[in-house]
Write an enzyme that holds these catalytic residues in place. Structure first.
Site, mmCIF file in Angstrom:
data_model
loop_
_atom_site.group_PDB
_atom_site.id
_atom_site.type_symbol
_atom_site.label_atom_id
_atom_site.label_comp_id
_atom_site.label_asym_id
_atom_site.label_seq_id
_atom_site.Cartn_x
_atom_site.Cartn_y
_atom_site.Cartn_z
ATOM 1 N N GLY A 295 -46.729 -1.288 -30.443
ATOM 2 C CA GLY A 295 -45.675 -1.680 -29.514
ATOM 3 C C GLY A 295 -44.678 -0.556 -29.295
ATOM 4 N N SER A 296 -43.404 -0.923 -29.186
ATOM 5 C CA SER A 296 -42.373 0.042 -28.788
ATOM 6 C C SER A 296 -42.088 1.110 -29.835
ATOM 7 C CB SER A 296 -41.077 -0.705 -28.455
ATOM 8 O OG SER A 296 -41.264 -1.555 -27.338
ATOM 9 N N THR A 297 -42.574 0.965 -31.048
ATOM 10 C CA THR A 297 -42.365 2.025 -32.046
ATOM 11 C C THR A 297 -43.073 3.312 -31.638
ATOM 12 O OG1 THR A 297 -44.245 1.208 -33.347
ATOM 13 C CG2 THR A 297 -42.055 0.431 -33.973
#
Length: 576
Positions: A295-297
């Site tokens: 995801g956004s990591t």
């Protein structure tokens, strides 16, 4: 009458009969002589071996397995002496009146004991392995003929379920089966020895003949783990999994200066000292072998590549107005529509649209090189059994929509350890550090990935994530500056993204001014009403950083704040 003239006494036997008898006798003695020469000369070794097998035996001498400790010498795995009971069914007949008492002392049924002793063609059979010395003495007090005890070692794990996924365990023969016990089997095990003994007709050892081979004891190993931090990380992770009614969770703590793994824990777990309740599902080291979409990591790596190539600056404005971007027949959305955002704000507010626009400004090959250089798609090389390398597809197969979604962590799979390692690029001067599970005494040399200035710019952006207006203000730690990135991704189920199953993560580091620790947390399928990484995983990172920085005596770099920490309801949402 003259005896010489007596008809019977004057009878003469045929000469051939005398010669025949003489020849027969000579042939018999010659045959015996040849047989004796054959046995004593040609068959000597065979006959001696057969004879010695009647009274001699080679007994194994167990080697003491090396101890596993944490970095400060605290024991994580030790070997304790135990006794194992054996018998020789081929040369021993245990009286019926002794069998019932022996079975009871061994904790066996009479049928189980009879089955073990029924193999009359065997010279050796274990009756019971790894008894305590007290129970072994109870067995020997029965004075059962032909029953003996041998000294062995049993592995004991003082930390129990807290470090079980890392340490692993050994089997009945003291061979490593999981974790460090398996990875360093040759180093820890040593080599068994042996000795020759003479025994009587009842199988009792009456004399030592010689020591054939002395055992070589196993060597100790000191891990990079800090047991205090291991307990801290496990406790906070366990509480979070219970609070959010999650399926599972993992946590990794890294030392930025050395690349050492200071803590690694998973929930659910198991107790290696109680093998009766062993469950393969609980025994899996999820932080190293399980893969998930980050995801956004992953967004900071896309931004870093764009900064590195000079395509943008931290204050460059990216068009995100409306919070939507259509590529072909697909549309990418932001959780909250905002006006145009700077690159720093895109990281702070976790804008999918802004990240995708930066990704599409690069050639697919360049973006692939940036992700590959950060360690994605390759095994972390910790030497741990089964560690996964994740999946990073060849850039030549990417479609524009796939390049866009991959920029914010969809269409790529990683392990939590891979993700934690990748963040060393931002916490150093742009170097990817080699990780280790063993205490490191020499300076670490990383692989340059980013320019030092780019790494510093990313650290400043990632600090905005934990401040007011970012997606993880609950990651803040009193007295320390904290940077990091949240991640929330739908899970793939049967090839489709499940609308109600999430992998919630947060990767944090502190202090931002001179990073010392990286803490990575992933909570699998939280189901108590919250699923964003900023509300589920970030508080765990905050608690672990707070305790760990103080344990390591890292000086604070911020004054004590005068305002309370933000509540969970104040955390902005991020698109998944």
């Amino acid at each position: 009458m003259n005896p010489a003239h007596h008809p019977l006494l004057s009878l003469r036997l045929p000469v051939w009969r005398t010669r025949f008898v003489l020849t027969l006798l000579i042939a018999s003695f010659a045959g015996l002589a040849v047989r004796a020469l054959w046995l004593q000369g040609m068959q000597r070794d065979f006959l001696q071996a057969k004879g010695e097998s009647r009274y001699g035996r080679t007994l194994e001498m167990s080697a003491h397995r090396g101890m596993i400790t944490d970095r400060h010498g605290e024991p994580l795995a030790v070997s304790t002496p135990v006794e194992s009971v054996w018998a020789s069914p081929s040369s021993t007949e245990i009286p019926a009146d002794k069998r019932a008492a022996l079975a009871k002392a061994l904790g066996l049924t009479l049928a189980e004991l009879d089955q073990k002793l029924g193999a009359r063609d065997r010279d050796f059979v274990w009756l019971k392995r790894q008894l305590t010395p007290e129970k072994a003495r109870d067995v020997m007090r029965l004075a059962v003929p032909g029953v003996f005890v041998d000294k062995e070692y049993r592995r004991y794990y003082p930390a129990g379920d807290v470090a079980s996924h890392l340490i692993g365990f050994t089997d009945l023969d003291d061979r490593g089966r999981e974790g460090i016990e398996l990875a360093f089997q040759e180093h820890l095990a040593g080599k068994t020895g042996s000795r020759r003994v003479i025994r009587d007709r009842k199988g009792r050892v009456i004399e030592d003949v010689e020591g054939v081979r002395a055992p070589r004891q196993g060597r100790d190993i000191a891990l990079s783990i800090d047991l205090k931090l291991q307990y801290l990380a496990y406790r906070e992770l366990k509480n979070a999994v219970a609070m959010h009614r999650a399926r599972a969770g993992s946590i990794v703590v890294l030392d930025v200066r050395t690349g050492e793994v200071l803590a690694l824990a998973n929930v659910p777990t198991y107790n290696p000292n109680n093998r009766a309740q062993y469950d393969t599902e609980h025994a899996r080291n999820r932080a190293l072998v399980d893969l998930f979409e980050p995801g956004s990591t992953l967004k900071p790596f896309t931004v870093a590549a764009a900064l590195q190539d000079g395509l943008v600056r931290p204050d460059s404005v990216i068009q995100t107005a409306g919070g939507a971007l259509t590529i072909g027949s697909r549309t990418i959305h932001d959780a909250h529509a905002a006006g145009n955002l700077t690159v720093s704000q895109i990281i702070q507010k976790s804008s999918n649209v802004g990240t995708a626009r930066m990704a599409l400004s690069m050639e697919p090959k360049r973006m692939w090189e940036a992700l590959s250089a950060a360690g994605f798609g390759t095994v972390p090389q910790l030497g741990f059994p089964g560690e996964a390398g994740g999946r990073l597809r060849d850039h030549r197969t990417w479609k524009p929509i796939e390049q866009a979604t991959m920029s914010y962590g969809h269409g790529i799979s990683v392990s939590l350890m891979q993700l934690a390692r990748a963040y060393t690029v931002f916490c150093t001067d742009g170097e990817l550090l080699p990780l280790t599970l063993v205490r490191r005494t020499e300076p670490v040399v990383g692989v340059p990935v980013l320019a030092p200035e780019t790494a510093r710019q990313l650290r400043e952006m990632l600090q905005l994530v934990t401040q007011t207006g970012g997606t993880a203000p609950r990651a803040q730690v009193v007295g320390y500056s904290v940077g990091g990135k949240t991640g929330t991704a739908h899970k793939l189920v049967n090839g489709r993204y499940a609308p109600d199953r999430y992998a919630s993560s947060f990767i944090g580091f502190a202090p931002v001014s001179a990073p010392r620790l990286i803490v990575a947390v992933m909570i699998d399928e939280p189901s108590a009403g919250h699923h964003y990484g900023g509300t589920v995983a970030a508080p765990v990172v905050s608690s672990v950083l707070s305790g760990a920085l103080r344990v390591l005596a890292v000086p604070p770099d911020l004054p004590i704040p005068r305002v309370p920490m933000p509540e969970m309801v104040d955390v902005p949402a991020e698109e998944v």
